[in-house]
Design a protein around this motif. Structure first.
Motif, mmCIF file in Angstrom:
data_model
loop_
_atom_site.group_PDB
_atom_site.id
_atom_site.type_symbol
_atom_site.label_atom_id
_atom_site.label_comp_id
_atom_site.label_asym_id
_atom_site.label_seq_id
_atom_site.Cartn_x
_atom_site.Cartn_y
_atom_site.Cartn_z
ATOM 1 N N UNK A 60 43.490 33.027 48.721
ATOM 2 C CA UNK A 60 43.228 31.591 48.821
ATOM 3 C C UNK A 60 41.944 31.234 48.081
ATOM 4 N N UNK A 61 40.998 32.160 48.079
ATOM 5 C CA UNK A 61 39.732 31.953 47.379
ATOM 6 C C UNK A 61 39.732 32.717 46.059
ATOM 7 N N UNK A 62 40.854 32.638 45.347
ATOM 8 C CA UNK A 62 41.048 33.468 44.151
ATOM 9 C C UNK A 62 40.074 33.160 43.027
ATOM 10 N N UNK A 63 39.509 31.959 42.994
ATOM 11 C CA UNK A 63 38.591 31.613 41.901
ATOM 12 C C UNK A 63 37.334 32.473 41.912
ATOM 13 N N UNK A 64 37.013 33.057 43.057
ATOM 14 C CA UNK A 64 35.772 33.838 43.164
ATOM 15 C C UNK A 64 35.980 35.324 42.952
ATOM 16 N N UNK A 65 37.219 35.749 42.698
ATOM 17 C CA UNK A 65 37.508 37.182 42.638
ATOM 18 C C UNK A 65 36.935 37.833 41.388
ATOM 19 N N UNK A 66 37.079 37.196 40.245
ATOM 20 C CA UNK A 66 36.671 37.798 38.975
ATOM 21 C C UNK A 66 35.713 36.868 38.255
ATOM 22 N N UNK A 67 34.555 37.387 37.873
ATOM 23 C CA UNK A 67 33.541 36.529 37.257
ATOM 24 C C UNK A 67 33.778 36.284 35.775
ATOM 25 N N UNK A 72 43.518 33.232 39.333
ATOM 26 C CA UNK A 72 44.479 32.481 40.155
ATOM 27 C C UNK A 72 45.852 32.342 39.496
ATOM 28 N N UNK A 73 45.877 32.083 38.196
ATOM 29 C CA UNK A 73 47.160 31.863 37.525
ATOM 30 C C UNK A 73 48.044 33.105 37.521
ATOM 31 N N UNK A 74 47.438 34.260 37.738
ATOM 32 C CA UNK A 74 48.205 35.509 37.706
ATOM 33 C C UNK A 74 48.809 35.878 39.065
ATOM 34 N N UNK A 75 48.565 35.066 40.079
ATOM 35 C CA UNK A 75 49.094 35.348 41.405
ATOM 36 C C UNK A 75 50.535 34.897 41.587
ATOM 37 N N UNK A 76 51.072 34.180 40.618
ATOM 38 C CA UNK A 76 52.453 33.716 40.722
ATOM 39 C C UNK A 76 53.429 34.881 40.675
ATOM 40 N N UNK A 77 54.650 34.624 41.132
ATOM 41 C CA UNK A 77 55.710 35.653 41.136
ATOM 42 C C UNK A 77 55.277 36.921 41.882
ATOM 43 N N UNK A 78 54.718 36.710 43.078
ATOM 44 C CA UNK A 78 54.322 37.822 43.956
ATOM 45 C C UNK A 78 53.326 38.766 43.306
ATOM 46 N N UNK A 79 52.449 38.211 42.475
ATOM 47 C CA UNK A 79 51.420 39.009 41.836
ATOM 48 C C UNK A 79 51.789 39.535 40.469
ATOM 49 N N UNK A 80 53.021 39.306 40.027
ATOM 50 C CA UNK A 80 53.423 39.754 38.690
ATOM 51 C C UNK A 80 52.838 38.868 37.605
ATOM 52 N N UNK A 81 52.511 37.611 37.957
ATOM 53 C CA UNK A 81 51.962 36.688 36.981
ATOM 54 C C UNK A 81 53.036 35.843 36.323
ATOM 55 N N UNK A 100 52.976 38.260 32.514
ATOM 56 C CA UNK A 100 51.554 38.402 32.179
ATOM 57 C C UNK A 100 50.828 38.894 33.423
ATOM 58 N N UNK A 101 50.974 40.177 33.693
ATOM 59 C CA UNK A 101 50.449 40.770 34.923
ATOM 60 C C UNK A 101 48.979 41.140 34.764
ATOM 61 N N UNK A 102 48.164 40.699 35.700
ATOM 62 C CA UNK A 102 46.757 41.087 35.689
ATOM 63 C C UNK A 102 46.624 42.518 36.183
ATOM 64 N N UNK A 103 45.823 43.299 35.494
ATOM 65 C CA UNK A 103 45.730 44.722 35.800
ATOM 66 C C UNK A 103 45.104 45.015 37.157
ATOM 67 N N UNK A 104 44.404 44.023 37.746
ATOM 68 C CA UNK A 104 43.718 44.257 39.014
ATOM 69 C C UNK A 104 44.475 43.705 40.224
#
Length: 407
Positions: A60-67, A72-81, A100-104
């Motif tokens: 929910x606070x995804x904007x603060x995860x990576x500096x 946030x945009x990569x959380x769609x499709x159950x984390x697949x992006x 477009x899956x985020x590696x983290x």
């Protein structure tokens, strides 16, 4: 993250109504009740119900995860992006299994897959292992730089306070691995913490998340047919501020090789080909490019044994010469060897055999789409679960005073 349970005798029984899948049903045929054949004995997993502050609230606070960029945009499709599609002259995505899956975001993908695991149970006493869905990597990434140890360790300590349970079987970046309660845990992550016997690396997520076996086979055949224009390639940016980095020398060798090497310099091409490559302040021993290389049917070249050989013991062959080339990094740093000459010195038949070995590894390093299920293929998730359960079995064996079967 896992927890070994101590109720081993109960694991040899079947308790009607205690499982959450189709494998523990007792069939009735012609009015006769037949003995229950429980195909999940030794494979039951109980999912620990953690407070949302340890997982969902972090998203929910995804904007603060990576500096460096907004995850946030990569959380769609159950984390697949976001789903990828072909554009222009590029036709590299033959089906709808590319994202477009985020590696983290492996923690999110793994948890989603776990929800459909075939041998879940709602009775922890029946479980061989307990899965604890704490998004440790996402949590610590918010506090890696510019925070003191007490801030970095706060949530890990909070979890231990919440979860005071003996003999627990499943973090890196915080003190979690050093806490007494974590000593009997199995930790899975995109890279392992070196020196920890209970910490195991599993593959970084790639962009390929197939829904059917046929998509995997089609991709493998496509990689076998693909004509390779270059002898080797490098994608990334220099690290001039890092005295231990050999990136600069590697890039110089690639430029010197001209038409034999393809260089994708992400320091100058971030808006185009490198837009999905995160350029951060430091290097770890491994990058997702290791698994991107295997997915592309390319033979990976490693410069440190920890990059693959000492981490991904469950997913990559022990005989690393079957699928990769190793050049000690000090040979590159000191200018002792030429990457081009080393690769040109590999006999063609050996090279073809290595490439076929790499292509055969593709199913083992991908994560299937959680919305479907592969039928005959074990992907990286399946292998990880199997190996965790095997480790639990070995721990039980040693606990009974028997000799371990693990070599």
């Amino acid at each position: 993250m896992w927890s070994v349970r101590g109720h081993w005798k109960q694991m040899e029984k079947t308790v009607a109504g205690k499982c959450l899948n189709q494998f523990c049903q007792s069939p009735k045929i012609f009015g006769q009740i037949h003995p229950i054949v429980d195909e999940c004995v030794g494979q039951y997993i109980y999912v620990h119900n953690l407070p949302s502050r340890f997982n969902d609230d972090l998203l929910e606070d995804c904007h603060s995860i990576n500096q460096w960029y907004d995850i946030c945009e990569y959380l769609s499709n159950s984390g697949l992006g976001p789903q990828l599609s072909n554009s222009g002259d590029v036709d590299d995505f033959p089906n709808k299994s590319w994202f477009a899956t985020d590696q983290f975001l492996l923690e999110v993908i793994f948890r989603t897959r776990m929800k459909d695991y075939k041998c879940l149970t709602n009775d922890s006493a029946m479980a061989s292992a307990v899965y604890v869905p704490f998004y440790a990597g996402l949590e610590i990434s918010r506090h890696l730089w510019g925070f003191n140890a007490s801030v970095r360790d706060a949530v890990s300590n909070d979890l231990i306070k919440f979860w005071r349970m003996p003999n627990n079987e499943s973090f890196w970046g915080s003190n979690f691995l050093r806490l007494p309660e974590s000593e009997n845990m199995t930790i899975l992550g995109i890279e392992s913490s070196h020196g920890a016997d209970n910490d195991f690396g599993i593959p970084y997520p790639t962009y390929f998340h197939p829904s059917h076996d046929s998509e995997v086979f089609e991709w493998q055949n496509s990689m076998r047919r693909k004509r390779r224009q270059y002898l080797f390639s490098f994608a990334g940016a220099d690290r001039p501020q890092d005295g231990d980095s050999i990136r600069g020398e590697m890039m110089n060798q690639c430029r010197a090789s001209r038409d034999k090497c393809k260089l994708l310099d992400c320091a100058f091409d971030k808006k185009n080909n490198c837009k999905t490559i995160s350029v951060m302040q430091m290097d770890s021993f491994t990058r997702r490019s290791t698994f991107d290389s295997i997915l592309a049917g390319c033979i990976p070249v490693f410069f440190h044994p920890v990059s693959a050989y000492r981490q991904y013991l469950w997913h990559l062959p022990k005989e690393h010469t079957k699928y990769s080339v190793f050049i000690p990094m000090n040979y590159i740093k000191e200018g002792i060897v030429s990457i081009e000459k080393v690769l040109l010195g590999i006999p063609e038949q050996r090279m073809l055999a290595m490439r076929e070995e790499v292509i055969s590894l593709i199913p083992k390093i991908i994560y299937a789409n959680p919305s479907s299920k592969l039928e005959t293929i074990e992907d990286a998730f399946d292998i990880s679960i199997r190996e965790v359960l095997q480790r639990v079995k070995e721990m039980r064996r040693v606990g009974r005073g028997e000799r371990s079967t693990v070599g």
